[in-house]
Design an enzyme around this catalytic site. Structure first.
Site, PDB file in Angstrom:
ATOM      1  N   GLU A 156     -23.741  10.817   0.898  1.00 51.16           N
ATOM      2  CA  GLU A 156     -22.813  10.822  -0.279  1.00 51.16           C
ATOM      3  C   GLU A 156     -23.827  10.765  -1.474  1.00 51.16           C
ATOM      4  O   GLU A 156     -24.448   9.787  -1.920  1.00 51.16           O
ATOM      5  CB  GLU A 156     -22.089   9.432  -0.594  1.00 51.16           C
ATOM      6  N   HIS A 184     -22.898   1.459   0.930  1.00 51.88           N
ATOM      7  CA  HIS A 184     -22.276   2.280  -0.144  1.00 51.88           C
ATOM      8  C   HIS A 184     -22.959   2.231  -1.393  1.00 51.88           C
ATOM      9  O   HIS A 184     -23.646   1.319  -1.567  1.00 51.88           O
ATOM     10  CB  HIS A 184     -20.639   2.085  -0.196  1.00 51.88           C
ATOM     11  N   LYS A 228     -11.905   1.385  -2.256  1.00 55.85           N
ATOM     12  CA  LYS A 228     -12.480   0.665  -3.377  1.00 55.85           C
ATOM     13  C   LYS A 228     -11.808  -0.671  -3.793  1.00 55.85           C
ATOM     14  O   LYS A 228     -10.846  -1.262  -2.931  1.00 55.85           O
ATOM     15  CB  LYS A 228     -13.009   1.398  -4.608  1.00 55.85           C
ATOM     16  N   ASN A 256     -11.913   5.530   1.104  1.00 59.66           N
ATOM     17  CA  ASN A 256     -12.468   4.203   0.571  1.00 59.66           C
ATOM     18  C   ASN A 256     -11.675   3.892  -0.853  1.00 59.66           C
ATOM     19  O   ASN A 256     -11.633   4.508  -1.706  1.00 59.66           O
ATOM     20  CB  ASN A 256     -13.827   4.735   0.372  1.00 59.66           C
ATOM     21  N   GLU A 270     -22.270   1.900  -4.176  1.00 58.95           N
ATOM     22  CA  GLU A 270     -22.073   0.972  -5.289  1.00 58.95           C
ATOM     23  C   GLU A 270     -22.609  -0.464  -4.960  1.00 58.95           C
ATOM     24  O   GLU A 270     -22.884  -1.140  -5.701  1.00 58.95           O
ATOM     25  CB  GLU A 270     -20.477   1.021  -5.440  1.00 58.95           C
ATOM     26  N   GLY A 296     -17.322   9.667  -7.648  1.00 54.28           N
ATOM     27  CA  GLY A 296     -16.409   9.457  -8.617  1.00 54.28           C
ATOM     28  C   GLY A 296     -16.891  10.045 -10.099  1.00 54.28           C
ATOM     29  O   GLY A 296     -16.243   9.662 -11.123  1.00 54.28           O
ATOM     30  N   SER A 304     -16.581  13.128  -4.880  1.00 54.67           N
ATOM     31  CA  SER A 304     -15.458  13.954  -5.483  1.00 54.67           C
ATOM     32  C   SER A 304     -14.837  15.004  -4.687  1.00 54.67           C
ATOM     33  O   SER A 304     -14.478  15.971  -5.123  1.00 54.67           O
ATOM     34  CB  SER A 304     -16.274  14.596  -6.503  1.00 54.67           C
TER      35      SER A 304
HETATM   36  C1  PEP Z   1     -17.005   6.886  -2.543  1.00 57.42           C
HETATM   37  O1  PEP Z   1     -16.659   5.995  -3.136  1.00 57.42           O
HETATM   38  O2  PEP Z   1     -17.247   6.820  -1.326  1.00 57.42           O
HETATM   39  C2  PEP Z   1     -16.500   8.550  -2.821  1.00 57.42           C
HETATM   40  C3  PEP Z   1     -16.928   9.552  -2.253  1.00 57.42           C
HETATM   41  O3  PEP Z   1     -15.788   8.323  -3.912  1.00 57.42           O
HETATM   42  P1  PEP Z   1     -15.107   9.554  -4.556  1.00 57.42           P
HETATM   43  O4  PEP Z   1     -14.577  10.595  -3.665  1.00 57.42           O
HETATM   44  O5  PEP Z   1     -14.139   9.151  -5.659  1.00 57.42           O
HETATM   45  O6  PEP Z   1     -16.181  10.327  -5.198  1.00 57.42           O
END
Ligand code: PEP
Length: 251
Positions: A165, A93, A7, A5, A95, A171, A211
């Protein structure tokens, strides 16, 4: 599966260059064992699908609207990204849920719409830190999963990838402990079993996200209930290729 992703990162020019370097570096043999998906920003989908055309790397959107066209300023329909060559789309997601007010009902509409447009949804669910601390993880996962899957048939579920997630891991650099991830994902599989039966619970593809980095992915992807990763920050550079290699060792 390893899905990146990106973003709101990379211009169309940068995205094209990076996608090209991924395609040049990951051996075809590895791509025959690991499904690799990159999800650039909507503005980059066309340039990325162009450079990945003819490879086994798929392209996905990060978000879609659930109508084909109309007075929805700033939105992009699933039909539009399908026309650009996307095969997947992330839906729900955290976000989008947190910053753009996406409810379970909206997520459900987007899932139905994506499937009608022959886009494979990557459905994201996960609890916040407060919810985990209040021991509400399973309640939240059940609410989000049942809400998203309302009216989704067994055949349709086969096309959906679920990404667990935990919001507190996205993040933040704080990755879920393997046992935490495995436990939550076992619960998601159990929910799928109660809703759709044992076969689908076994077949259903469930990713972990939050992460992920090359130095923690091996411990996660070797777990029984984890079929791969949805990766944000670590999908933006060559580390992504290392994650695909790690997944390949378990495929
Ligand atoms: C995500 O945005 O789906 C995600 C897992 O981000 P990160 O790996 O940066 O934590």
């Amino acid at each position: 599966m390893v899905a990146g992703n990106w973003k709101m990162n990379k211009t169309p020019t940068e995205a094209k260059l990076f996608a090209g370097s991924i395609a040049d570096t990951i051996p075809a043999e590895l791509l025959s064992r690991v499904d690799v998906v990159v999800c650039p920003s909507t503005s980059c989908i066309g340039s990325v699908t162009e450079v990945l055309y003819g490879t086994d790397i798929s392209v996905g959107g990060q978000n879609i609207f659930y109508e084909d066209s109309g007075a929805y300023t700033g939105e992009t329909s699933g039909e539009m990204i399908k026309d650009l060559g996307a095969d997947y789309t992330i839906v729900g997601h955290s976000e989008r849920r947190k910053l753009f007010g996406e409810t379970d009902e909206v997520v459900n509409k987007k899932l139905h719409y994506a499937l009608r447009k022959d886009l494979r949804p990557i459905l994201c669910i996960g609890e916040t830190l407060e919810e985990r601390e209040e021991c509400e993880t399973n309640i939240v996962l059940e609410r989000q999963l049942k809400g998203a899957l309302e009216g989704i048939s067994t055949e349709q579920l086969r096309k959906i990838v679920i990404a667990y997630e935990p919001v507190w891991a996205i993040g933040t650099g704080v990755v879920a402990a393997p046992e935490q991830a495995n436990e939550a994902m076992a619960f998601v599989r159990h929910l799928i079993e109660t809703l759709y039966g044992k076969n689908l619970a076994v077949d259903c593809r469930i990713l972990y996200g939050g992460s992920i980095k090359p130095d923690n992915f091996d411990d996660l992807v070797s777990l029984e209930n984890i079929d791969g990763g949805l990766v944000g920050g670590a999908s933006l550079d060559e580390g992504f290729i290392e994650l695909v290699r790690i997944a390949g060792r378990h495929a």
